[in-house]
Motif scaffolding. Sequence first.
Motif, mmCIF file in Angstrom:
data_model
loop_
_atom_site.group_PDB
_atom_site.id
_atom_site.type_symbol
_atom_site.label_atom_id
_atom_site.label_comp_id
_atom_site.label_asym_id
_atom_site.label_seq_id
_atom_site.Cartn_x
_atom_site.Cartn_y
_atom_site.Cartn_z
ATOM 1 N N GLN A 1 -1.271 2.608 12.142
ATOM 2 C CA GLN A 1 -1.791 1.298 11.756
ATOM 3 C C GLN A 1 -2.664 0.681 12.851
ATOM 4 O O GLN A 1 -3.315 -0.328 12.611
ATOM 5 C CB GLN A 1 -0.645 0.339 11.419
ATOM 6 N N LEU B 1 5.655 -1.807 12.827
ATOM 7 C CA LEU B 1 4.265 -1.398 13.014
ATOM 8 C C LEU B 1 4.244 0.071 13.445
ATOM 9 O O LEU B 1 4.882 0.443 14.430
ATOM 10 C CB LEU B 1 3.594 -2.277 14.075
ATOM 11 N N SER C 1 -1.186 -3.670 7.075
ATOM 12 C CA SER C 1 -2.440 -2.990 6.739
ATOM 13 C C SER C 1 -2.940 -3.330 5.340
ATOM 14 O O SER C 1 -4.017 -2.892 4.955
ATOM 15 C CB SER C 1 -2.264 -1.468 6.851
ATOM 16 N N GLU D 1 8.400 2.213 7.641
ATOM 17 C CA GLU D 1 7.659 2.720 8.799
ATOM 18 C C GLU D 1 7.625 4.250 8.828
ATOM 19 O O GLU D 1 6.603 4.843 9.172
ATOM 20 C CB GLU D 1 8.225 2.153 10.103
ATOM 21 N N HIS E 1 4.868 5.475 6.699
ATOM 22 C CA HIS E 1 3.544 5.413 7.325
ATOM 23 C C HIS E 1 3.241 6.703 8.087
ATOM 24 O O HIS E 1 2.127 7.217 8.025
ATOM 25 C CB HIS E 1 3.450 4.235 8.299
ATOM 26 N N LEU F 1 -4.390 6.264 7.480
ATOM 27 C CA LEU F 1 -3.160 5.778 6.851
ATOM 28 C C LEU F 1 -2.601 6.766 5.831
ATOM 29 O O LEU F 1 -1.451 6.641 5.414
ATOM 30 C CB LEU F 1 -3.385 4.419 6.185
ATOM 31 N N ILE G 1 -5.577 -3.932 13.672
ATOM 32 C CA ILE G 1 -4.785 -3.313 12.617
ATOM 33 C C ILE G 1 -5.712 -2.604 11.627
ATOM 34 O O ILE G 1 -6.638 -3.200 11.089
ATOM 35 C CB ILE G 1 -3.928 -4.368 11.860
ATOM 36 N N ARG H 1 -6.853 -1.165 8.220
ATOM 37 C CA ARG H 1 -6.639 -1.690 6.881
ATOM 38 C C ARG H 1 -6.562 -0.595 5.823
ATOM 39 O O ARG H 1 -7.091 0.504 5.983
ATOM 40 C CB ARG H 1 -7.759 -2.671 6.511
ATOM 41 N N GLU H 2 -5.921 -0.972 4.742
ATOM 42 C CA GLU H 2 -5.764 -0.128 3.561
ATOM 43 C C GLU H 2 -7.097 0.535 3.215
ATOM 44 O O GLU H 2 -8.141 -0.101 3.258
ATOM 45 C CB GLU H 2 -5.300 -1.047 2.425
ATOM 46 N N CYS I 1 2.790 -5.332 3.960
ATOM 47 C CA CYS I 1 2.378 -4.441 5.044
ATOM 48 C C CYS I 1 1.230 -5.093 5.810
ATOM 49 O O CYS I 1 0.339 -5.692 5.194
ATOM 50 C CB CYS I 1 1.933 -3.114 4.432
#
Length: 182
Positions: free
Chosen positions: A62, A58, A109, A151, A154, A12, A4, A6-7, A107
Motif C-alpha cells: 500500500q 497498513l 487504498s 492485511e 493485501h 495491489l 498511499i 490507490r485502488e 481500506c
Amino acid sequence: MTDIVREGAPILRKKAKPLQFPLSPEDYQRASSLLTYLKNSQDKRLSQQYQLREGVGLAANQIGWDKQVFAVYFMDEQNRQLAYIFCNPKMTNHSSQMVYLEQGEACLSVDREVKGYVPRYEQITVQAFTPDGHPFKLKLKGYAAIVIQHELDHLHGVMFYDHINKMNPFQLPNVESIRPIS
C-alpha cells in the motif's frame, strides 16, 4: 495520504515477496514507518495537520513496497492496544466459524465506500517475524482476526471487496456458523 497507493495500482494485485533477514537499514525503516503512519493517523492533531485518514492496518504494497510486511495498531475487544509489525506472516490455523463487520470493511487504498459483508474466520493463528528477525505467534479472534486477515490478503494481492458476494453484497456464505461483529 499522498504516499498511499490507490485502488487500481498493479502492485495491489501482486503477491508480495518475502523479506530477507537481517533487514537492511532501509527496509527496517520502511517497516517501522508503517506502524508510525497508523499511530499518527489515530492522533487527532497529527491526522489533521498531515491530512491522514485513520487506519488500523497498513501493508507494504500500500506504500509501493513489494514485500511481505504489514503493521497493525488498534484496540482489541478486551481493550488491549495491539501494535505489531508482521514480517513474512502466515496464517497457520483458523476456525470454521466465521464473522463479519456489520458496517463493512474499508481500506486506506480505497477512496470509495464499498457496501457489503466480508466473511472472515472468527479465530486465527498467525506466525511472523519482528523486523529484528525474532519469530512470534499470535492467536486472535473477532475484530483482531478480521484486521489481520484484511492485511494478509493485501500481501496476496487480494482486496477486501473480492470477498463480497457480487450478486448480493449482503448475502452471507452458506457456512456452519457466521455472526456479525459491530
